[in-house]
Design a protein around this motif. Structure first.
Motif, PDB file in Angstrom:
ATOM      1  N   VAL A  76     -12.594  -0.181  14.342  1.00 27.25           N
ATOM      2  CA  VAL A  76     -14.186  -0.142  13.745  1.00 27.25           C
ATOM      3  C   VAL A  76     -15.117   0.597  14.752  1.00 27.25           C
ATOM      4  O   VAL A  76     -15.997   1.210  14.316  1.00 27.25           O
ATOM      5  CB  VAL A  76     -14.388  -1.587  13.305  1.00 27.25           C
ATOM      6  CG1 VAL A  76     -16.099  -1.244  12.959  1.00 27.25           C
ATOM      7  CG2 VAL A  76     -13.736  -2.175  12.233  1.00 27.25           C
ATOM      8  N   TRP A 115     -20.485  -4.324   4.070  1.00 25.60           N
ATOM      9  CA  TRP A 115     -19.236  -4.809   4.875  1.00 25.60           C
ATOM     10  C   TRP A 115     -18.747  -6.001   4.680  1.00 25.60           C
ATOM     11  O   TRP A 115     -17.539  -6.290   4.969  1.00 25.60           O
ATOM     12  CB  TRP A 115     -19.945  -4.572   6.300  1.00 25.60           C
ATOM     13  CG  TRP A 115     -20.831  -5.721   6.698  1.00 25.60           C
ATOM     14  CD1 TRP A 115     -22.294  -5.966   6.375  1.00 25.60           C
ATOM     15  CD2 TRP A 115     -20.665  -6.841   7.210  1.00 25.60           C
ATOM     16  NE1 TRP A 115     -22.613  -6.984   6.971  1.00 25.60           N
ATOM     17  CE2 TRP A 115     -21.775  -7.811   7.562  1.00 25.60           C
ATOM     18  CE3 TRP A 115     -19.455  -7.392   8.272  1.00 25.60           C
ATOM     19  CZ2 TRP A 115     -21.678  -8.972   8.321  1.00 25.60           C
ATOM     20  CZ3 TRP A 115     -19.300  -8.481   8.487  1.00 25.60           C
ATOM     21  CH2 TRP A 115     -20.747  -9.392   8.662  1.00 25.60           C
ATOM     22  N   GLY A 164     -15.681  -3.372   2.655  1.00 19.00           N
ATOM     23  CA  GLY A 164     -14.908  -2.312   3.923  1.00 19.00           C
ATOM     24  C   GLY A 164     -15.846  -2.567   5.030  1.00 19.00           C
ATOM     25  O   GLY A 164     -17.032  -2.793   4.955  1.00 19.00           O
ATOM     26  N   THR A 165     -15.397  -2.306   6.125  1.00 14.34           N
ATOM     27  CA  THR A 165     -15.921  -2.561   7.395  1.00 14.34           C
ATOM     28  C   THR A 165     -16.969  -1.460   7.697  1.00 14.34           C
ATOM     29  O   THR A 165     -16.811  -0.368   7.014  1.00 14.34           O
ATOM     30  CB  THR A 165     -15.083  -2.367   8.897  1.00 14.34           C
ATOM     31  OG1 THR A 165     -14.418  -1.131   8.806  1.00 14.34           O
ATOM     32  CG2 THR A 165     -14.041  -3.365   8.550  1.00 14.34           C
ATOM     33  N   TRP A 198     -14.516   4.333  14.579  1.00 14.12           N
ATOM     34  CA  TRP A 198     -15.151   5.055  13.281  1.00 14.12           C
ATOM     35  C   TRP A 198     -16.635   4.841  13.337  1.00 14.12           C
ATOM     36  O   TRP A 198     -17.202   5.911  13.042  1.00 14.12           O
ATOM     37  CB  TRP A 198     -14.903   3.834  12.281  1.00 14.12           C
ATOM     38  CG  TRP A 198     -13.246   4.251  11.640  1.00 14.12           C
ATOM     39  CD1 TRP A 198     -12.336   5.068  12.253  1.00 14.12           C
ATOM     40  CD2 TRP A 198     -12.564   3.283  10.893  1.00 14.12           C
ATOM     41  NE1 TRP A 198     -11.107   4.933  11.594  1.00 14.12           N
ATOM     42  CE2 TRP A 198     -11.206   3.652  10.826  1.00 14.12           C
ATOM     43  CE3 TRP A 198     -12.826   2.273  10.046  1.00 14.12           C
ATOM     44  CZ2 TRP A 198     -10.235   3.212   9.753  1.00 14.12           C
ATOM     45  CZ3 TRP A 198     -11.994   1.691   9.130  1.00 14.12           C
ATOM     46  CH2 TRP A 198     -10.737   1.989   8.984  1.00 14.12           C
ATOM     47  N   SER A 228     -15.942   2.683   7.138  1.00 18.74           N
ATOM     48  CA  SER A 228     -14.376   2.679   6.450  1.00 18.74           C
ATOM     49  C   SER A 228     -14.429   3.684   5.335  1.00 18.74           C
ATOM     50  O   SER A 228     -13.336   3.935   4.907  1.00 18.74           O
ATOM     51  CB  SER A 228     -14.056   1.377   5.936  1.00 18.74           C
ATOM     52  OG  SER A 228     -14.863   0.932   5.292  1.00 18.74           O
ATOM     53  N   PRO A 240      -8.846  -2.367   7.450  1.00 14.62           N
ATOM     54  CA  PRO A 240      -8.507  -1.417   8.448  1.00 14.62           C
ATOM     55  C   PRO A 240      -7.430  -2.011   9.379  1.00 14.62           C
ATOM     56  O   PRO A 240      -6.954  -3.087   8.969  1.00 14.62           O
ATOM     57  CB  PRO A 240      -9.956  -1.563   9.403  1.00 14.62           C
ATOM     58  CG  PRO A 240     -10.351  -3.046   9.123  1.00 14.62           C
ATOM     59  CD  PRO A 240     -10.061  -3.403   7.650  1.00 14.62           C
ATOM     60  N   ARG A 267      -8.345   6.724   8.199  1.00  9.45           N
ATOM     61  CA  ARG A 267      -8.896   6.096   6.929  1.00  9.45           C
ATOM     62  C   ARG A 267      -8.021   6.464   5.751  1.00  9.45           C
ATOM     63  O   ARG A 267      -8.767   6.742   4.567  1.00  9.45           O
ATOM     64  CB  ARG A 267     -10.128   6.598   6.716  1.00  9.45           C
ATOM     65  CG  ARG A 267     -11.192   6.139   7.897  1.00  9.45           C
ATOM     66  CD  ARG A 267     -12.663   6.531   7.591  1.00  9.45           C
ATOM     67  NE  ARG A 267     -13.699   6.320   8.634  1.00  9.45           N
ATOM     68  CZ  ARG A 267     -13.809   7.272   9.740  1.00  9.45           C
ATOM     69  NH1 ARG A 267     -12.914   8.263   9.906  1.00  9.45           N
ATOM     70  NH2 ARG A 267     -14.514   7.105  10.713  1.00  9.45           N
TER      71      ARG A 267
END
Length: 266
Positions: free
Chosen positions: A200, A138, A28-29, A203, A32, A194, A261
Motif C-alpha cells: 500500500v 478504503w 479496497g486500500t 502504491w 488499489s 492487496p 494491481r
C-alpha cells in the motif's frame, strides 16, 4: 475496462434485478484502483441504458474544522481524516436510503484540497429511480476489530501518539455503531485484496509521484513526500490488516491483486 472493472462487471450484472435499486460496496486500500474501476463500471452500465451513480466514502468526510473539534474533545489523531468517526454517516445513510427508495438525490462530494465538503449546490444530481449505486472506499463494509486485538500498538504511530488506545478504541466503537448503520445499507460487497499491507505504501507513493508530475504548481505542492505517505497510511494500518484477514470470508466477491494491481484470482 481495466481487468478489475471487467472482473466486477459480470458479477454486478448477475446481481441486478429490474426495478430494484442495487447498492454495491467496493472495499479496497488506498491506491488499489477502486475509484478507477467504479468510474469505468458506471460508464459501462450507463452505456447499457441504466441509471448509475457513484459515491466515495471519502465524499462523506467531515471537514477539518469539525475534525479539529474531535481532536480537541477525543484525541489529537482525529485531526487527520480517514478512520471511522471522521465521516458524516448521517448524510451517508440519508443518501443511501433515498437511493433504495427510488428517489432522486444529490450525491455528496468532498474537496480534498480545501479539506472541506463541497457546498451542496455543487453536488451532482442522481435522478431516481436508479438501477445501481457504486459505493467505494478504503474500509467500506468493514467490521470492528476484536477488542482483545486493540491492546498492542500495530505501528509507531499507535505506540507514540495513542499509547493508551483512546483513538483506536473510539474509531473501532464507531465502526460498530454509526458506521455499521451506514454499511448495513449495502446490498452486495466486493473486496480488492492487496498482496500485503506493505505494498500500500508503494502504491500510494506512486500516486503522489503522479500528482507531482502533473501540470499545476498547486497540485504538485500539495503532494506528499514518501515519509509523509508512510505516516499517513499508518492511520489506516490496523483496520486495513483486519480487513485483509476478515473480509474475504464474507464478501460477495474478493479479487486478489498482485503488486501491479492485476487480478490473480476472483
Amino acid at each position: 475496462m481495466n481487468p478489475i472493472a471487467t472482473a466486477l462487471a459480470g458479477k454486478i450484472e448477475s446481481w441486478l434485478t429490474p426495478g430494484e435499486p442495487l447498492i454495491v460496496g467496493l472495499c479496497g486500500t488506498q491506491a488499489s484502483g477502486k475509484s478507477t474501476a467504479c468510474a469505468q463500471l458506471a460508464e459501462h452500465f450507463t452505456g447499457q441504458g441504466l441509471r448509475v451513480g457513484t459515491l466515495s466514502l471519502d465524499d462523506l468526510y467531515l471537514g477539518r474544522t469539525v475534525r479539529a473539534g474531535l481532536a480537541e474533545q477525543i484525541h489529537p489523531l482525529f485531526a487527520t481524516r480517514g478512520p471511522p468517526g471522521t465521516h458524516d454517516t448521517a448524510i451517508g445513510i440519508a443518501t443511501l436510503d433515498a437511493v433504495k427508495a427510488g428517489r432522486s438525490v444529490m450525491l455528496p462530494r468532498f474537496d480534498k484540497r480545501a479539506d472541506e465538503p463541497l457546498s451542496s449546490r455543487e453536488w451532482p444530481l442522481l435522478d431516481g429511480p436508479c438501477a445501481l449505486l457504486l459505493f467505494e472506499g478504503w474500509c467500506v463494509g468493514a467490521k470492528p476489530v476484536p477488542h482483545d486485538l486493540l491492546a498492542q500498538p500495530v505501528n509507531d504511530l499507535e505506540r507514540d501518539d495513542d499509547p493508551e488506545g483512546v483513538w483506536r478504541s473510539f474509531w473501532n466503537a464507531h465502526l460498530a455503531s454509526e458506521t455499521a448503520q451506514l454499511f448495513a445499507r449495502i446490498d452486495r460487497l466486493a473486496y480488492l485484496r492487496p498482496p500485503s499491507f506493505e505494498v500500500v505504501h508503494k502504491w500510494r507513493c506512486e500516486q503522489e509521484h503522479g500528482y507531482q508530475a502533473q501540470d499545476g504548481a498547486q497540485r504538485a505542492a500539495a503532494a506528499m513526500t514518501d515519509e509523509q505517505v508512510a505516516r499517513f497510511i499508518a492511520h489506516y494500518e490496523r483496520l486495513t490488516r483486519w480487513i485483509m484477514e476478515e473480509m474475504p470470508g464474507r464478501a460477495d466477491v474478493t479479487i486478489q491483486l498482485d503488486e501491479a494491481r492485476t487480478p490473480v484470482s476472483v
